[in-house]
Write an enzyme that holds these catalytic residues in place. Structure first.
Site, mmCIF file in Angstrom:
data_model
loop_
_atom_site.group_PDB
_atom_site.id
_atom_site.type_symbol
_atom_site.label_atom_id
_atom_site.label_comp_id
_atom_site.label_asym_id
_atom_site.label_seq_id
_atom_site.Cartn_x
_atom_site.Cartn_y
_atom_site.Cartn_z
ATOM 1 C CE LYS A 10 57.382 23.595 8.428
ATOM 2 N NZ LYS A 10 56.335 22.587 8.725
ATOM 3 C CE1 TYR A 50 51.885 25.878 8.870
ATOM 4 C CE2 TYR A 50 53.221 26.739 10.656
ATOM 5 C CZ TYR A 50 53.110 26.028 9.469
ATOM 6 O OH TYR A 50 54.225 25.467 8.897
ATOM 7 C CG ASN A 113 57.471 19.006 8.529
ATOM 8 O OD1 ASN A 113 57.740 20.175 8.783
ATOM 9 N ND2 ASN A 113 56.268 18.615 8.143
ATOM 10 C CG HIS A 116 55.432 26.317 4.833
ATOM 11 N ND1 HIS A 116 54.190 25.777 5.038
ATOM 12 C CD2 HIS A 116 55.241 27.390 4.013
ATOM 13 C CE1 HIS A 116 53.286 26.505 4.381
ATOM 14 N NE2 HIS A 116 53.907 27.483 3.760
ATOM 15 C CD GLU A 127 51.421 29.774 2.987
ATOM 16 O OE1 GLU A 127 52.366 29.443 2.229
ATOM 17 O OE2 GLU A 127 50.718 28.946 3.591
HETATM 18 P P1 ATP Z 1 53.520 22.828 5.540
HETATM 19 O O1 ATP Z 1 52.183 23.525 5.548
HETATM 20 O O2 ATP Z 1 54.392 23.235 6.727
HETATM 21 O O3 ATP Z 1 54.236 23.009 4.237
HETATM 22 P P2 ATP Z 1 52.245 20.327 4.984
HETATM 23 O O4 ATP Z 1 51.425 21.119 4.026
HETATM 24 O O5 ATP Z 1 52.978 19.145 4.476
HETATM 25 O O6 ATP Z 1 53.314 21.252 5.703
HETATM 26 P P3 ATP Z 1 50.056 20.563 6.857
HETATM 27 O O7 ATP Z 1 48.980 19.546 6.938
HETATM 28 O O8 ATP Z 1 49.774 21.875 6.193
HETATM 29 O O9 ATP Z 1 51.354 19.867 6.213
HETATM 30 O O10 ATP Z 1 50.544 20.816 8.351
HETATM 31 C C1 ATP Z 1 51.305 21.967 8.672
HETATM 32 C C2 ATP Z 1 52.433 21.565 9.590
HETATM 33 O O11 ATP Z 1 51.875 21.142 10.840
HETATM 34 C C3 ATP Z 1 53.255 20.360 9.138
HETATM 35 O O12 ATP Z 1 54.261 20.668 8.225
HETATM 36 C C4 ATP Z 1 53.834 19.887 10.442
HETATM 37 O O13 ATP Z 1 54.938 20.706 10.863
HETATM 38 C C5 ATP Z 1 52.656 20.100 11.383
HETATM 39 N N1 ATP Z 1 51.813 18.895 11.478
HETATM 40 C C6 ATP Z 1 50.965 18.410 10.547
HETATM 41 N N2 ATP Z 1 50.342 17.305 10.958
HETATM 42 C C7 ATP Z 1 50.823 17.072 12.214
HETATM 43 C C8 ATP Z 1 50.580 16.080 13.196
HETATM 44 N N3 ATP Z 1 49.708 15.077 12.987
HETATM 45 N N4 ATP Z 1 51.263 16.152 14.362
HETATM 46 C C9 ATP Z 1 52.129 17.173 14.597
HETATM 47 N N5 ATP Z 1 52.402 18.149 13.715
HETATM 48 C C10 ATP Z 1 51.764 18.099 12.539
HETATM 49 MG MG MG Z 2 50.452 22.940 4.552
#
Ligand code: ATP
Ligand code: MG
Length: 138
Positions: A10, A50, A113, A116, A127
């Protein structure tokens, strides 16, 4: 049989100069790079990627963040790639990420974070197809 998953380094990790370190973690864990490209994406491209999160309160901030600078898009392959990558990444919120995980090392917030990873076979297929053409997978 090896399995494929999709991953992104990211923009926060790229800006912090951690792209190589993240790739080294993937290498150490035995992932083979099937395809890789560095690219900046538009807000609309981030929204399409997303799409499943479109109703979530963080959707606008997330898609702004993902289109805020270059990222590294990758297709990775190994046995059990999807689950193993999720484990190596660590929890979404780095405050909850286990020691040794990529997010523990490089993430700075629940949004920024570092990495992904696809969460299931169907999402990995969507994806990979969203970002790569079949001829790019080698
Ligand atoms: P990713 O899909 O990026 O691998 P993930 O599966 O761990 O991450 P998801 O729940 O799919 O988490 O959320 C997608 C992304 O949205 C997260 O990686 C983060 O960057 C962002 N995100 C998720 N929850 C929050 C939140 N509460 N506040 C801000 N950003 C968030
Ligand atoms: Mg995710």
């Amino acid at each position: 049989m090896p399995q494929r998953t999709f991953s992104i380094v990211k923009p926060d990790a790229i800006r912090a100069g951690h792209a190589g370190a993240v790739l080294a973690e993937l290498d150490k864990a035995g992932f083979r790079i099937v395809a890789i490209k560095k690219q900046s994406i538009s807000k609309a491209q981030a929204e399409g990627f997303y799409y499943v999160h479109r109703e979530r309160p963080f959707f606008a901030a997330l898609t702004d963040f993902m289109s805020s600078g270059p990222l590294v898009l990758m297709v990775l392959e190994k046995e059990n790639a999807i689950a193993d990558l999720r484990k190596l990444m660590g929890a979404t919120n780095p405050a909850n990420a286990e020691e040794g995980t990529i997010r523990k090392k490089f993430a700075t917030s629940i949004q920024e974070n570092a990495i992904h990873g696809s969460d299931a076979e169907e999402t990995a297929a969507f994806e990979i197809g969203y970002w790569f053409a079949g001829y790019e997978l080698i």
